[in-house]
Design an enzyme around this catalytic site. Structure first.
Site, PDB file in Angstrom:
ATOM      1  N   PHE A 175      30.253  30.901  79.662  1.00 39.69           N
ATOM      2  CA  PHE A 175      30.831  29.046  80.122  1.00 39.69           C
ATOM      3  C   PHE A 175      31.316  29.307  78.757  1.00 39.69           C
ATOM      4  O   PHE A 175      32.290  27.594  78.706  1.00 39.69           O
ATOM      5  CB  PHE A 175      29.911  28.747  81.202  1.00 39.69           C
ATOM      6  CG  PHE A 175      28.422  28.759  80.252  1.00 39.69           C
ATOM      7  CD1 PHE A 175      27.586  29.956  80.703  1.00 39.69           C
ATOM      8  CD2 PHE A 175      27.932  27.892  79.420  1.00 39.69           C
ATOM      9  CE1 PHE A 175      26.543  29.350  80.175  1.00 39.69           C
ATOM     10  CE2 PHE A 175      27.297  28.062  78.979  1.00 39.69           C
ATOM     11  CZ  PHE A 175      26.133  29.144  78.959  1.00 39.69           C
ATOM     12  N   PHE A 229      18.346  28.787  84.179  1.00 41.26           N
ATOM     13  CA  PHE A 229      18.772  28.163  83.005  1.00 41.26           C
ATOM     14  C   PHE A 229      19.281  29.256  82.591  1.00 41.26           C
ATOM     15  O   PHE A 229      18.435  30.504  82.101  1.00 41.26           O
ATOM     16  CB  PHE A 229      17.829  26.975  81.721  1.00 41.26           C
ATOM     17  CG  PHE A 229      18.945  25.910  81.385  1.00 41.26           C
ATOM     18  CD1 PHE A 229      19.964  25.370  81.551  1.00 41.26           C
ATOM     19  CD2 PHE A 229      18.897  26.389  80.052  1.00 41.26           C
ATOM     20  CE1 PHE A 229      20.542  25.195  81.279  1.00 41.26           C
ATOM     21  CE2 PHE A 229      20.310  26.106  79.408  1.00 41.26           C
ATOM     22  CZ  PHE A 229      20.794  24.739  80.093  1.00 41.26           C
ATOM     23  N   THR A 230      20.385  28.888  81.941  1.00 38.83           N
ATOM     24  CA  THR A 230      21.312  29.735  81.020  1.00 38.83           C
ATOM     25  C   THR A 230      20.597  30.568  79.657  1.00 38.83           C
ATOM     26  O   THR A 230      20.111  32.332  80.014  1.00 38.83           O
ATOM     27  CB  THR A 230      22.590  29.166  80.897  1.00 38.83           C
ATOM     28  OG1 THR A 230      22.850  27.977  79.888  1.00 38.83           O
ATOM     29  CG2 THR A 230      23.184  29.244  82.458  1.00 38.83           C
ATOM     30  N   ASP A 263       9.505  24.290  80.693  1.00 37.68           N
ATOM     31  CA  ASP A 263      10.360  23.919  79.664  1.00 37.68           C
ATOM     32  C   ASP A 263      10.198  22.576  79.869  1.00 37.68           C
ATOM     33  O   ASP A 263      10.914  21.950  80.915  1.00 37.68           O
ATOM     34  CB  ASP A 263      11.329  24.511  80.411  1.00 37.68           C
ATOM     35  CG  ASP A 263      12.557  24.189  80.053  1.00 37.68           C
ATOM     36  OD1 ASP A 263      12.806  23.592  79.072  1.00 37.68           O
ATOM     37  OD2 ASP A 263      14.222  24.757  80.067  1.00 37.68           O
ATOM     38  N   TYR A 285       9.285  23.512  50.674  1.00 37.44           N
ATOM     39  CA  TYR A 285      10.291  24.306  51.995  1.00 37.44           C
ATOM     40  C   TYR A 285       8.936  24.716  52.711  1.00 37.44           C
ATOM     41  O   TYR A 285       8.700  25.129  53.531  1.00 37.44           O
ATOM     42  CB  TYR A 285      10.031  25.225  50.184  1.00 37.44           C
ATOM     43  CG  TYR A 285      10.618  26.876  51.228  1.00 37.44           C
ATOM     44  CD1 TYR A 285      12.021  27.435  51.711  1.00 37.44           C
ATOM     45  CD2 TYR A 285       9.893  28.276  51.394  1.00 37.44           C
ATOM     46  CE1 TYR A 285      12.268  28.171  52.989  1.00 37.44           C
ATOM     47  CE2 TYR A 285      10.010  29.517  52.054  1.00 37.44           C
ATOM     48  CZ  TYR A 285      11.481  29.466  52.846  1.00 37.44           C
ATOM     49  OH  TYR A 285      11.888  30.377  53.407  1.00 37.44           O
ATOM     50  N   LYS A 318      16.512  17.079  73.668  1.00 46.39           N
ATOM     51  CA  LYS A 318      16.886  15.886  74.852  1.00 46.39           C
ATOM     52  C   LYS A 318      16.031  14.436  74.911  1.00 46.39           C
ATOM     53  O   LYS A 318      16.344  14.081  73.770  1.00 46.39           O
ATOM     54  CB  LYS A 318      16.840  17.177  76.176  1.00 46.39           C
ATOM     55  CG  LYS A 318      17.757  17.749  76.650  1.00 46.39           C
ATOM     56  CD  LYS A 318      18.130  18.543  75.872  1.00 46.39           C
ATOM     57  CE  LYS A 318      19.180  19.826  76.038  1.00 46.39           C
ATOM     58  NZ  LYS A 318      19.186  21.194  75.057  1.00 46.39           N
ATOM     59  N   ARG A 327      29.133  24.098  86.210  1.00 42.09           N
ATOM     60  CA  ARG A 327      27.959  24.184  86.028  1.00 42.09           C
ATOM     61  C   ARG A 327      27.706  24.605  87.604  1.00 42.09           C
ATOM     62  O   ARG A 327      27.468  24.021  88.633  1.00 42.09           O
ATOM     63  CB  ARG A 327      26.553  23.160  86.675  1.00 42.09           C
ATOM     64  CG  ARG A 327      26.242  22.569  85.611  1.00 42.09           C
ATOM     65  CD  ARG A 327      25.574  23.062  83.700  1.00 42.09           C
ATOM     66  NE  ARG A 327      26.467  24.516  83.511  1.00 42.09           N
ATOM     67  CZ  ARG A 327      25.521  24.771  82.231  1.00 42.09           C
ATOM     68  NH1 ARG A 327      24.463  24.133  81.759  1.00 42.09           N
ATOM     69  NH2 ARG A 327      25.980  25.524  81.692  1.00 42.09           N
TER      70      ARG A 327
HETATM   71  C1  P61 Z   1      22.405  21.084  78.194  1.00 42.10           C
HETATM   72  F1  P61 Z   1      26.044  24.805  78.945  1.00 42.10           F
HETATM   73  N1  P61 Z   1      20.489  22.292  77.675  1.00 42.10           N
HETATM   74  O1  P61 Z   1      22.149  20.797  79.698  1.00 42.10           O
HETATM   75  P1  P61 Z   1      18.672  24.340  73.469  1.00 42.10           P
HETATM   76  N2  P61 Z   1      16.522  24.316  78.540  1.00 42.10           N
HETATM   77  C2  P61 Z   1      16.930  23.451  78.961  1.00 42.10           C
HETATM   78  C3  P61 Z   1      18.014  22.889  78.854  1.00 42.10           C
HETATM   79  O2  P61 Z   1      19.253  21.533  79.371  1.00 42.10           O
HETATM   80  C4  P61 Z   1      18.577  23.375  77.351  1.00 42.10           C
HETATM   81  C5  P61 Z   1      17.439  24.395  77.044  1.00 42.10           C
HETATM   82  C6  P61 Z   1      16.277  24.581  77.738  1.00 42.10           C
HETATM   83  C7  P61 Z   1      21.532  21.747  76.765  1.00 42.10           C
HETATM   84  C8  P61 Z   1      22.672  22.496  76.216  1.00 42.10           C
HETATM   85  C9  P61 Z   1      23.417  24.025  76.554  1.00 42.10           C
HETATM   86  O3  P61 Z   1      24.678  26.624  79.200  1.00 42.10           O
HETATM   87  C10 P61 Z   1      23.811  25.884  78.557  1.00 42.10           C
HETATM   88  O4  P61 Z   1      18.118  22.755  72.286  1.00 42.10           O
HETATM   89  C11 P61 Z   1      16.356  23.371  80.346  1.00 42.10           C
HETATM   90  O5  P61 Z   1      20.134  23.485  73.708  1.00 42.10           O
HETATM   91  O6  P61 Z   1      18.607  25.364  72.225  1.00 42.10           O
HETATM   92  C12 P61 Z   1      19.903  22.690  76.899  1.00 42.10           C
HETATM   93  O7  P61 Z   1      17.718  23.865  74.427  1.00 42.10           O
HETATM   94  C13 P61 Z   1      18.236  25.148  75.821  1.00 42.10           C
HETATM   95  C14 P61 Z   1      24.274  23.169  77.317  1.00 42.10           C
HETATM   96  C15 P61 Z   1      22.964  25.054  76.712  1.00 42.10           C
HETATM   97  C16 P61 Z   1      24.740  24.388  77.940  1.00 42.10           C
HETATM   98  C17 P61 Z   1      23.132  25.738  77.479  1.00 42.10           C
HETATM   99  O8  P61 Z   1      23.768  20.756  77.527  1.00 42.10           O
END
Ligand code: P61
Length: 459
Positions: free
Chosen positions: A450, A124-125, A216, A72, A259, A383
Site C-alpha cells: 500500500f 496491523f500491517t 500494542d 552517545y 501517536k 485501509r
Molecule cells: C498509522 F499505513 N501506524 O496508523 P510506527 N501499531 C499500530 C500502529 O498504528 C502503527 C504501528 C504499530 C501508522 C503508521 C503506518 O500500514 C501502515 O511507529 C497500532 O509507524 O513504526 C503505526 O508504528 C507502527 C501507516 C504504519 C500505515 C503502517 O498511520
C-alpha cells in the site's frame, strides 16, 4: 443544542497551507498513481493521512528539546523517559527504538520460533509483517462485531473473543503461542477500544496456560478515555490510573511514540521478563542504536517524556475524542456510511457501502481516497484490500471484510472549522459517488504494498 468543548489550547505558531485547484489536484493524484501515500505534502490542504508523527508539540515540549543531551551513551533524557514510561505503564524494563516497528522487530525476533502462532485482536500491517517474517502465523481473535462496520451497539468492538483464543490454544497447544498481541485501541477495526474487563479476562486465560500477553500500546491513552467514559466503575478514575491498570494485565508492550506520546518520532519496547530484556538489549544495538537512545536523539526522548505526561491529562484526551466523534456524527447525520461507533483516532468511511458498484478487487477504498483528494484537497488513507496484501502461501489477495478509507485526525493540529470543511466535502462527494471510477494495479511491490503501489483508472 449540546455545547461542543472548543480546543483546550491556543495557537502560537502557524504553518500556511497550499490550496491547489481541482485541475491541479487531478494532475497530482494521477502522477501519484492514485495512491495518496505518493502525494507531495505541499499539494495537500487538510492532511488526514495519519495521526502518526503528525502531532503539534506543546511549548513545553519545544522547550524540553533545548534540554536535549546528545551524548552517545547515558543521555539524561533517556533516564527521564525511562522513569516516565515505567511510572505510567508499570512495566519493569524499557528499550527505546526509532519508532513502533523497531520495537515490533525486536519483540518478534526474541519471542517467535518458526511455526508458532500469534493471536491478536485484528492484524496491523507492520506488526503482522514482523510476526510472519519470524516464522509465525497470525490468527485473528477479535470479536465478530469488529468486522461489522454498521454495528453501533457494541461499545468495545476491539475486544478479544475468548472462545476464539481458547479454540486456538486447544488446537495448536500453548507452547506454540509465544504471546498474545492485544492492541489498545484497534487501528484496523476503526480505532475501536478494548474494555478493562476483557483485558483482565484475556490475561487470566493466558496465565492459566503460561502464555505471555504483549500489548500494542500505540493508542493506549485513547483506549483509557473510552474506558473512563463507557465502562462501569471507571468514571471517577484518572486516565493515568486507567492506563496503569490496563497494563497490569500484561507482560510487556510495543509502542509507536508517534501517536499517543504526542511526538513526531520514536518508540519503545517494554518488558517484565529480565531474560527477554537482556535479549532485547542485544538486538537494539544491532538495529536501532545504544540501549540508551535506540535511534532517538536526546531531544526526541525529552519531548516524548513530556508528551506522555501531557497525553494523560483528561481535558486534552477528551477534546481529542470529541473532535473525532464530531466529524463522524456529521457524516452519520448526512447518511454517509461510516464504521460505528466512531473510534479514537479516526473516522472510517465504509467504502463497500459508499461505492457499492465497485468490486473489492477493483479497489473501492483506494479509488475513494483518490477521489476525495481530487475533490477537496483532503488526504486520507486506504485501509482495505490493498493494505491487507496477499496470503504468504497462496499469493491470493487477502479480502478483508472491512474495506475502509481512514480520515485520521492529527493531535492538536486542526480545528472544528477544518473538520466542517472535511464533512461538507465528503457529503458532496457522496451525493455524486457514481462519478468515481474503479482502479487496477500498474505497479505492485511485494511487501507492504500500500505504501508505494501505483494504479490507473478503469474507464
Ligand atoms: C498509522 F499505513 N501506524 O496508523 P510506527 N501499531 C499500530 C500502529 O498504528 C502503527 C504501528 C504499530 C501508522 C503508521 C503506518 O500500514 C501502515 O511507529 C497500532 O509507524 O513504526 C503505526 O508504528 C507502527 C501507516 C504504519 C500505515 C503502517 O498511520
Amino acid at each position: 443544542m449540546k455545547r461542543v468543548m472548543p480546543e483546550p489550547y491556543k495557537i502560537k505558531s502557524v504553518e500556511m497551507l497550499n490550496i491547489l485547484t481541482e485541475e491541479e489536484r487531478e494532475v497530482a493524484i494521477k502522477e501519484a498513481g492514485y495512491n495518496t501515500f505518493l502525494l507531495n505534502s505541499e499539494d495537500i490542504y487538510i492532511d488526514l493521512l495519519t495521526d502518526s508523527g503528525t502531532s503539534a508539540m506543546s511549548d513545553e515540549q519545544w522547550a524540553g528539546m533545548m534540554r536535549g543531551d546528545e551524548a552517545y551513551a547515558g543521555s539524561k533524557n533517556f533516564f527521564r523517559l525511562d522513569k516516565t514510561v515505567r511510572e505510567l505503564f508499570g512495566f519493569k524494563y524499557m528499550v527505546p527504538t526509532h519508532q513502533g516497528r523497531g520495537a515490533e522487530n525486536i519483540l518478534s525476533t526474541i519471542c517467535i520460533k518458526e511455526g508458532d502462532y500469534v493471536p491478536g485482536n485484528m492484524y496491523f500491517t507492520t506488526t503482522r509483517f514482523h510476526q510472519e517474517i519470524n516464522g509465525a502465523n497470525f490468527v485473528d481473535i477479535i470479536c465478530d462485531e469488529a468486522h461489522q462496520p454498521s454495528r453501533d451497539d457494541v461499545p468495545f468492538k476491539g475486544n478479544v473473543d475468548l472462545d476464539k483464543l481458547q479454540v486456538l490454544i486447544d488446537e495448536v497447544g500453548a507452547d506454540k503461542i509465544p504471546y498474545i498481541c492485544v492492541a489498545v485501541t484497534v487501528n484496523m477495526a476503526g480505532g475501536q477500544p478494548v474494555s478493562m474487563a476483557n483485558l483482565r479476562a484475556v490475561y487470566e486465560l493466558a496465565q492459566k496456560y503460561e502464555i505471555k500477553v504483549m500489548f500494542d500500546a500505540t493508542r493506549c491513552v485513547e483506549n483509557a478515555c473510552f474506558i473512563k467514559d463507557r465502562e462501569e466503575g471507571y468514571k471517577n478514575k484518572t486516565i493515568k490510573e486507567i492506563v496503569f491498570e490496563m497494563f497490569s494485565y500484561g507482560d510487556g508492550c510495543t509502542m509507536s511514540g508517534k501517536k499517543d506520546c504526542l511526538t513526531n518520532v520514536g518508540g519503545f519496547l517494554c518488558l517484565n521478563d529480565e531474560e527477554l530484556f537482556s535479549k532485547a538489549k542485544e538486538l537494539v544495538v544491532v538495529y536501532e542504536g545504544m540501549p540508551s537512545y535506540g535511534g532517538m536523539s536526546g531531544r526526541d526522548m525529552e519531548a516524548m517524556a513530556i508528551g506522555m505526561e501531557e497525553s494523560v491529562q483528561y481535558p486534552y484526551i477528551k477534546h481529542r475524542l470529541t473532535q473525532v466523534e464530531y466529524l463522524g456524527q456529521r457524516l452519520i447525520d448526512a447518511g454517509v456510511p461510516v464504521v460505528k461507533p466512531i473510534g479514537g483516532h479516526a473516522v472510517y468511511l465504509d467504502a463497500r457501502a459508499f461505492l457499492s458498484n465497485i468490486d473489492q478487487e477493483q479497489f473501492p477504498a483506494q479509488a475513494l481516497a483518490a477521489a476525495i483528494y481530487k475533490d477537496s484537497g483532503v488526504r486520507t488513507m486506504e485501509r482495505g484490500i490493498v493494505s491487507a496484501g496477499r496470503d504468504k502461501v497462496t499469493g491470493e489477495n487477502h479480502k478483508p471484510k472491512l474495506e475502509l478509507v481512514r480520515l485520521t485526525i492529527p493531535r492538536r493540529v486542526y480545528t472544528y472549522a477544518h473538520l466542517d470543511y472535511v464533512a461538507d466535502s465528503i457529503i458532496d462527494l457522496y451525493n455524486k459517488r457514481e462519478t468515481i471510477k474503479p482502479l487496477e494495479f500498474v505497479y505492485e511491490p511485494k511487501q507492504l504494498r500500500f505504501f508505494t503501489s501505483k494504479f490507473q483508472e478503469i474507464s
